[in-house]
Structure formats: C-alpha cells, structure tokens
Design a protein around this motif. Structure first.
Motif, PDB file in Angstrom:
ATOM      1  N   ASN A  51       0.835  -1.190   0.000  1.00 37.26           N
ATOM      2  CA  ASN A  51       0.000   0.000   0.000  1.00 37.26           C
ATOM      3  C   ASN A  51       0.877   1.250   0.000  1.00 37.26           C
ATOM      4  OD1 ASN A  51      -1.774   2.104   0.630  1.00 37.26           O
ATOM      5  ND2 ASN A  51      -3.064   0.791   1.911  1.00 37.26           N
ATOM      6  N   ASP A  52       0.799   2.023  -1.064  1.00 35.45           N
ATOM      7  CA  ASP A  52       1.619   3.237  -1.199  1.00 35.45           C
ATOM      8  C   ASP A  52       1.229   4.342  -0.229  1.00 35.45           C
ATOM      9  OD1 ASP A  52       3.127   2.094  -3.194  1.00 35.45           O
ATOM     10  OD2 ASP A  52       1.943   2.979  -4.829  1.00 35.45           O
ATOM     11  N   ASP A  53       0.133   4.140   0.511  1.00 35.01           N
ATOM     12  CA  ASP A  53      -0.270   5.140   1.496  1.00 35.01           C
ATOM     13  C   ASP A  53       0.618   5.112   2.743  1.00 35.01           C
ATOM     14  OD1 ASP A  53      -2.301   6.217  -0.030  1.00 35.01           O
ATOM     15  OD2 ASP A  53      -3.824   4.871   0.810  1.00 35.01           O
ATOM     16  N   TYR A  54       1.429   4.072   2.892  1.00 35.09           N
ATOM     17  CA  TYR A  54       2.363   3.990   4.023  1.00 35.09           C
ATOM     18  C   TYR A  54       3.751   4.426   3.572  1.00 35.09           C
ATOM     19  CZ  TYR A  54      -1.226   1.218   6.318  1.00 35.09           C
ATOM     20  OH  TYR A  54      -2.400   0.792   6.879  1.00 35.09           O
ATOM     21  N   ILE A  55       4.389   5.198   4.408  1.00 35.12           N
ATOM     22  CA  ILE A  55       5.759   5.624   4.106  1.00 35.12           C
ATOM     23  C   ILE A  55       6.630   5.372   5.332  1.00 35.12           C
ATOM     24  CG2 ILE A  55       5.261   8.021   4.693  1.00 35.12           C
ATOM     25  CD1 ILE A  55       7.350   8.755   2.499  1.00 35.12           C
ATOM     26  N   ALA A  56       7.818   4.860   5.084  1.00 33.29           N
ATOM     27  CA  ALA A  56       8.754   4.556   6.168  1.00 33.29           C
ATOM     28  C   ALA A  56       9.344   5.839   6.739  1.00 33.29           C
ATOM     29  CB  ALA A  56       9.868   3.650   5.663  1.00 33.29           C
ATOM     30  N   ILE A  57       9.383   5.916   8.046  1.00 31.25           N
ATOM     31  CA  ILE A  57      10.001   7.043   8.739  1.00 31.25           C
ATOM     32  C   ILE A  57      11.523   6.889   8.631  1.00 31.25           C
ATOM     33  CG2 ILE A  57      10.313   8.147  11.005  1.00 31.25           C
ATOM     34  CD1 ILE A  57       7.493   8.549   9.928  1.00 31.25           C
ATOM     35  N   PRO A  58      12.234   7.964   8.323  1.00 29.88           N
ATOM     36  CA  PRO A  58      13.686   7.844   8.161  1.00 29.88           C
ATOM     37  C   PRO A  58      14.426   7.732   9.493  1.00 29.88           C
ATOM     38  CG  PRO A  58      13.054  10.137   7.947  1.00 29.88           C
ATOM     39  CD  PRO A  58      11.768   9.333   8.079  1.00 29.88           C
ATOM     40  N   HIS A  59      15.610   7.192   9.426  1.00 34.79           N
ATOM     41  CA  HIS A  59      16.563   7.191  10.541  1.00 34.79           C
ATOM     42  C   HIS A  59      17.320   8.514  10.463  1.00 34.79           C
ATOM     43  CE1 HIS A  59      20.178   6.069  12.829  1.00 34.79           C
ATOM     44  NE2 HIS A  59      19.420   5.127  13.389  1.00 34.79           N
ATOM     45  N   ARG A  60      17.855   8.977  11.593  1.00 31.40           N
ATOM     46  CA  ARG A  60      18.581  10.252  11.610  1.00 31.40           C
ATOM     47  C   ARG A  60      19.725  10.260  10.604  1.00 31.40           C
ATOM     48  NH1 ARG A  60      19.033  12.310  16.036  1.00 31.40           N
ATOM     49  NH2 ARG A  60      20.691  13.767  15.617  1.00 31.40           N
ATOM     50  N   ASN A  61      20.335   9.110  10.350  1.00 31.85           N
ATOM     51  CA  ASN A  61      21.415   9.043   9.361  1.00 31.85           C
ATOM     52  C   ASN A  61      20.904   9.344   7.959  1.00 31.85           C
ATOM     53  OD1 ASN A  61      22.974   8.262  11.516  1.00 31.85           O
ATOM     54  ND2 ASN A  61      23.298   6.179  10.819  1.00 31.85           N
ATOM     55  N   ASP A  62      19.653   8.990   7.693  1.00 35.79           N
ATOM     56  CA  ASP A  62      19.067   9.253   6.380  1.00 35.79           C
ATOM     57  C   ASP A  62      18.882  10.742   6.126  1.00 35.79           C
ATOM     58  OD1 ASP A  62      18.809   6.477   5.938  1.00 35.79           O
ATOM     59  OD2 ASP A  62      16.852   6.461   6.939  1.00 35.79           O
ATOM     60  N   LEU A  63      18.786  11.524   7.201  1.00 33.52           N
ATOM     61  CA  LEU A  63      18.584  12.975   7.077  1.00 33.52           C
ATOM     62  C   LEU A  63      19.871  13.752   7.316  1.00 33.52           C
ATOM     63  CD1 LEU A  63      15.136  13.375   8.884  1.00 33.52           C
ATOM     64  CD2 LEU A  63      15.610  13.026   6.451  1.00 33.52           C
ATOM     65  N   ASP A  64      20.990  13.048   7.338  1.00 28.77           N
ATOM     66  CA  ASP A  64      22.311  13.671   7.525  1.00 28.77           C
ATOM     67  C   ASP A  64      22.384  14.453   8.830  1.00 28.77           C
ATOM     68  OD1 ASP A  64      24.905  13.880   6.684  1.00 28.77           O
ATOM     69  OD2 ASP A  64      24.557  15.554   5.327  1.00 28.77           O
ATOM     70  N   LEU A  65      21.870  13.843   9.906  1.00 26.06           N
ATOM     71  CA  LEU A  65      21.854  14.504  11.214  1.00 26.06           C
ATOM     72  C   LEU A  65      22.883  13.903  12.173  1.00 26.06           C
ATOM     73  CD1 LEU A  65      18.000  14.871  11.640  1.00 26.06           C
ATOM     74  CD2 LEU A  65      19.642  16.684  11.143  1.00 26.06           C
ATOM     75  N   GLY A  66      23.915  13.314  11.627  1.00 30.32           N
ATOM     76  CA  GLY A  66      24.959  12.722  12.450  1.00 30.32           C
ATOM     77  C   GLY A  66      26.177  13.629  12.537  1.00 30.32           C
ATOM     78  N   LYS A  67      27.297  13.090  12.095  1.00 29.79           N
ATOM     79  CA  LYS A  67      28.575  13.799  12.199  1.00 29.79           C
ATOM     80  C   LYS A  67      28.556  15.127  11.431  1.00 29.79           C
ATOM     81  CE  LYS A  67      33.507  13.205  11.532  1.00 29.79           C
ATOM     82  NZ  LYS A  67      34.555  12.358  10.981  1.00 29.79           N
ATOM     83  N   HIS A  68      27.866  15.149  10.307  1.00 29.90           N
ATOM     84  CA  HIS A  68      27.773  16.388   9.523  1.00 29.90           C
ATOM     85  C   HIS A  68      27.181  17.523  10.377  1.00 29.90           C
ATOM     86  CE1 HIS A  68      27.002  19.099   6.173  1.00 29.90           C
ATOM     87  NE2 HIS A  68      25.766  19.200   6.607  1.00 29.90           N
ATOM     88  N   LEU A  69      26.137  17.206  11.122  1.00 35.74           N
ATOM     89  CA  LEU A  69      25.496  18.204  11.980  1.00 35.74           C
ATOM     90  C   LEU A  69      26.436  18.647  13.098  1.00 35.74           C
ATOM     91  CD1 LEU A  69      22.810  19.716  12.414  1.00 35.74           C
ATOM     92  CD2 LEU A  69      22.169  17.887  13.978  1.00 35.74           C
ATOM     93  N   VAL A  70      27.160  17.695  13.660  1.00 39.90           N
ATOM     94  CA  VAL A  70      28.144  18.013  14.704  1.00 39.90           C
ATOM     95  C   VAL A  70      29.155  19.021  14.168  1.00 39.90           C
ATOM     96  CG1 VAL A  70      30.101  17.069  16.002  1.00 39.90           C
ATOM     97  CG2 VAL A  70      27.903  15.868  16.003  1.00 39.90           C
ATOM     98  N   MET A  71      29.684  18.745  12.997  1.00 37.31           N
ATOM     99  CA  MET A  71      30.713  19.632  12.438  1.00 37.31           C
ATOM    100  C   MET A  71      30.142  21.004  12.078  1.00 37.31           C
ATOM    101  SD  MET A  71      33.269  17.853  13.053  1.00 37.31           S
ATOM    102  CE  MET A  71      34.421  19.113  12.516  1.00 37.31           C
ATOM    103  N   GLU A  72      28.903  21.044  11.649  1.00 31.70           N
ATOM    104  CA  GLU A  72      28.252  22.337  11.382  1.00 31.70           C
ATOM    105  C   GLU A  72      28.174  23.157  12.674  1.00 31.70           C
ATOM    106  OE1 GLU A  72      23.929  24.147  10.049  1.00 31.70           O
ATOM    107  OE2 GLU A  72      24.363  22.054   9.558  1.00 31.70           O
TER     108      GLU A  72
END
Length: 138
Positions: A51-72
């Motif tokens: 069913n295309d009405d369901y969408i998987a919630i991303p992991h923080r890594n999928d949104l580039d909220l790891g080391k990249h965010l730290v360095m910012e």
C-alpha cells in the motif's frame, strides 16, 4: 497529522542502529505504526508492503543529522574545538565524548537547541518532500 507524531516515530527509529527499529506513517490518516528487531510484537498493518499510502520514517542518518550536523555546530559555535572534535570522532564512543567536551566548555545546552532546531527543519522538509501535511499548530 501532527509534527509530534512524526517526531516520536523518528526518535523511535533513530534510537537504535539503522534497520533495528522501524516505523511507518499512513499518508492519509497520519496514524503511525512501530516495529523493532528486538520484538516479535509488530504493530504494522498487514498491507503495509503493498500500500503506497504507508511511508517509512527515516533514521537520523538518512537525514544527515549525524557527524555532519556536529561539524556544522562546531564550525559555527566553537571553531577552536574543530581538531579536538575530529579526534573524538576517530574513536569509539564519539557522541558520549563529544557531549562530555561540550559540557566541559558549557556548550551542551546550545548543542541541544541547535540539534533540535535542525532536526525539526530536516523532518519538516522530509514531510513536505513526501507529501505529508503537518498541522501548522503542532
């Protein structure tokens, strides 16, 4: 759907290594469903895969909220710590040591505010890109 329901699902998914926890949201109803690799008690609907009405919630890594965010954060709030932070992230236990360093420099509250703001921005952008309408007062 509310931002808090998306955020709760995101925090659940991101509370473990990628693919250990998962969550989906129904695009129309906004209802969220959760599953964990550590439990046989799946909350997912039977038709979630078909069913295309369901969408998987991303992991923080999928949104580039790891080391990249730290360095910012380091570049904008404490550039003098850049080499120390790079060294911290070259070893195990990086986030704990990073937060210890920020605490020592009295920057932990600023980090949390920065991280929360960037996470909200990234999640709202993800919602918009996936056609999820978030209530404006949430």
């Amino acid at each position: 759907m509310t931002y808090s329901s998306i955020e709760d699902a995101f925090l659940f998914v991101s509370s473990a290594a990628p693919f250990e926890h998962s969550a989906v949201v129904h695009r129309i109803t906004g209802e969220t469903f959760f599953a964990s690799a550590y439990s046989d008690d799946f909350d997912f609907p039977d038709d979630v895969d078909d069913n295309d009405d369901y969408i998987a919630i991303p992991h923080r890594n999928d949104l580039d909220l790891g080391k990249h965010l730290v360095m910012e954060f380091v570049r904008s709030h404490c550039p003098e710590l850049t080499n120390r932070v790079i060294a911290v992230f070259s070893r195990r236990g990086a986030y704990g040591n990073y937060k210890g360093l920020l605490s020592e420099k009295d920057l932990l509250d600023k980090w949390h505010a920065f991280e929360n703001a960037r996470t909200r921005e990234a999640l709202l952008e993800w919602c918009e890109g996936n056609g999820l309408v978030i209530e404006t007062n949430s």
